[in-house]
Design an enzyme around this catalytic site. Structure first.
Site, PDB file in Angstrom:
ATOM      1  N   ARG A 232      14.957 -19.926  -2.223  1.00 55.85           N
ATOM      2  CA  ARG A 232      14.475 -19.481  -3.531  1.00 55.85           C
ATOM      3  C   ARG A 232      13.107 -18.829  -3.412  1.00 55.85           C
ATOM      4  NH1 ARG A 232      13.796 -16.915  -6.792  1.00 55.85           N
ATOM      5  NH2 ARG A 232      13.717 -17.144  -9.049  1.00 55.85           N
TER       6      ARG A 232
ATOM      7  N   CYS B 172      11.539 -15.039  -4.345  1.00 57.42           N
ATOM      8  CA  CYS B 172      10.323 -14.756  -5.120  1.00 57.42           C
ATOM      9  C   CYS B 172       9.447 -13.759  -4.383  1.00 57.42           C
ATOM     10  CB  CYS B 172       9.514 -16.034  -5.324  1.00 57.42           C
ATOM     11  SG  CYS B 172      10.182 -17.119  -6.578  1.00 57.42           S
TER      12      CYS B 172
END
Lengths: 278, 114, 122
Positions: A235, A239
């Site tokens: 994740r 980003c």
């Protein structure tokens, strides 16, 4: 005289900045959590593990519907099978983790011997390698099965990251993670904090930006966008790419220290992984 | 005429040696074409800028991709594209370095109240 | 809004701005197309993506991180000042979330000029 006063004032200001740049982890955490308490006055602390759904009533309805038939359930079952299946040498994960499988609450932890932050995925691979098994990949694939199982079994434990006082390298690792969090990166020049602190609760296009508080409690996470369960470091990679920065290696020093800092910020919050997100 | 010959040799080499051919073609072009050497130098400089940014954890997402594309363009003899990409990669390498160095000292945001 | 009224609006803005034409010599003749091109750049996700944060007339599913863009000519003294803000908003506010479109070459100088024409028209 006037000049001197000005100088003293400047020193005081500089002192103030230095104080927060080098504040104790506890002071950091208090300031961090107070920020959200002030911004979302009606949201109780226990809600933050639910991420963006703690502050997005519309998204929350969809999410609650999804949670009725959790998309991560098959991964938990797969993970349980992994946990129980002996390695080629006859041993199992249990031989590495006597308290297992509900062990998520102690990670990430400071490993004094090796002078580094140890995350749960890293510990799992260390166990595998010690038993002659191939390490698992850190972003996609079956590591998410066993992480889902361990997260599920660990539900209800409280985030409780410890920065041991007897090893200054632990605090240094935390400080590095903190620096990472507040540093602008990539062509678009965003820090993690720009989106998830400064603008938490605002919409970027039609998506609401989630608070950083509670970000670490629900991993691994089933993301509809991925169509599968993925790790925290996967994740974070996303980003970094979104702000057009080159991502760092999953489980490399940067992301491990970041996890150390970010999880510490959520100290006191309940673990509720695996989660489901858009 | 000579260019045509090189072209034929390149095609033949590609057919015969597959992956190896690009390297050889680039080497060949370098020997005969000062422009190619210039582009190669630009790419090397850009890669230096990229590494310098990476050394302070400031590398941007697409710099590596740009350099890959620049090398491919150079190998094909498309110097214009290769130069453009190398220049862009170098500039992004420099900007990423500058961005990271400007934040060498952590400054906590004012909206966090201690 | 039909294209003709839009053009009318732009034309009248041009008259009002006559005093500033010296600063932006291309405004009258190529103005409308600059505005249209600027709008395209502003709305395209891989270009300006201004809608990620700003509500703007004509844009759908805009974010609300930053102030809505309207009445720009009362908020900025000149196009030059607006351009400076788009090029690097951290100059005025070091803590801004706005990407430095010029300083980091997210858009080219020519693209920023077009975006300025469009935003100035809002």
């Amino acid at each position: 005289m006037k000049h001197l006063l000005k100088k003293i004032a400047m020193l005081a200001v500089a002192g103030g900045i230095a104080a927060s740049a080098q504040a104790s982890p506890e002071a950091d955490r208090e300031a961090f959590q107070n920020f959200y308490k002030n911004r979302f006055a009606s949201v109780p602390m226990e809600e933050y593990p639910n991420g963006v759904y703690s502050i997005d009533p519309v998204g929350r309805e969809n999410w609650e519907a999804i949670e009725e038939f959790p998309p991560y359930e098959p991964f938990i079952d797969e993970g349980q099978a992994m946990w129980e299946k002996p390695f080629a040498n006859g041993k199992t994960y249990k031989d590495c983790f006597a308290d297992g499988p509900a062990i998520a609450g102690i990670y990430p932890l400071w490993d004094k011997k090796n002078g580094m932050v140890i995350t749960l995925p890293l510990a799992l691979n260390k166990c595998r390698e010690a038993n002659g098994e191939k390490p698992l990949k850190y972003k996609k694939g079956s590591i998410n099965d066993i992480l889902s199982y361990i997260a599920y079994e660990s539900r209800g434990q409280k985030t409780n990251v410890i920065i041991p006082k007897d090893d200054p390298r632990a605090l240094a690792a935390y400080e590095k993670g903190k620096k990472f969090y507040y540093t602008r990166r990539g062509q678009l020049n965003f820090s993690c904090a720009n989106c998830h602190l400064q603008n938490a609760g605002m919409n970027i296009r039609a998506d609401r930006l989630g608070p950083a508080l509670g970000h670490t409690t629900h991993f691994p996470v089933y993301r509809s966008k991925w169509g599968t369960v993925g790790t925290l470091h996967r994740r974070v990679t996303g980003c970094n790419k979104q702000v057009r920065a080159k991502p760092f290696k999953a489980q490399g020093e940067q992301y491990r220290n970041l996890e150390y800092f970010l999880t510490y910020m959520s100290n006191g919050l309940e673990l509720n992984g695996p989660g489901a997100r858009k | 005429m000579q260019n045509k010959m090189i072209g034929y040799v390149m095609i033949l080499a590609m057919l015969l040696f597959g992956g190896l051919s690009t390297v050889q073609a680039a080497d060949g072009a370098k020997a005969t074409n000062p422009e190619a050497a210039k582009v190669e130098k630009m790419i090397a400089d850009a890669d230096k800028a990229r590494k310098k940014a990476a050394s302070v954890e400031g590398e941007w997402r697409d710099v590596g991709k740009m350099l890959k594309k620049a090398k491919a363009a150079l190998a094909k003899g498309d110097y214009k594209t290769a130069k453009k990409l190398a220049a862009k990669a170098k500039s992004q390498g420099e900007m990423g370095y500058k961005q990271a160095v400007a934040q060498k000292d952590l400054k906590m945001p004012s909206y966090l109240k201690y | 809004m039909t294209i003709s009224t839009k053009l009318l609006g732009i034309a009248s803005a041009g008259v009002l701005l006559a005093g500033q034409l010296a600063l932006a010599p291309v405004a009258s003749a190529s103005g409308p197309s600059m505005v249209e091109e600027g709008k395209n750049i502003a709305f395209t996700r891989k270009k300006g993506n201004c809608l990620a944060c700003h509500v703007m007339a004509g844009g759908k599913a805009a974010g609300n991180i930053a102030p809505p863009l309207g009445a720009m000519q009362s908020r900025f003294k000149s196009k030059a000042e607006l351009k400076a803000q788009i090029a690097d908003a951290t100059v005025k506010n070091p803590e801004t979330s706005m990407p430095p479109f010029g300083r980091h070459k997210i858009l080219s100088d020519a693209e920023i000029d077009k975006v300025v024409e469009f935003v100035w028209s809002l």
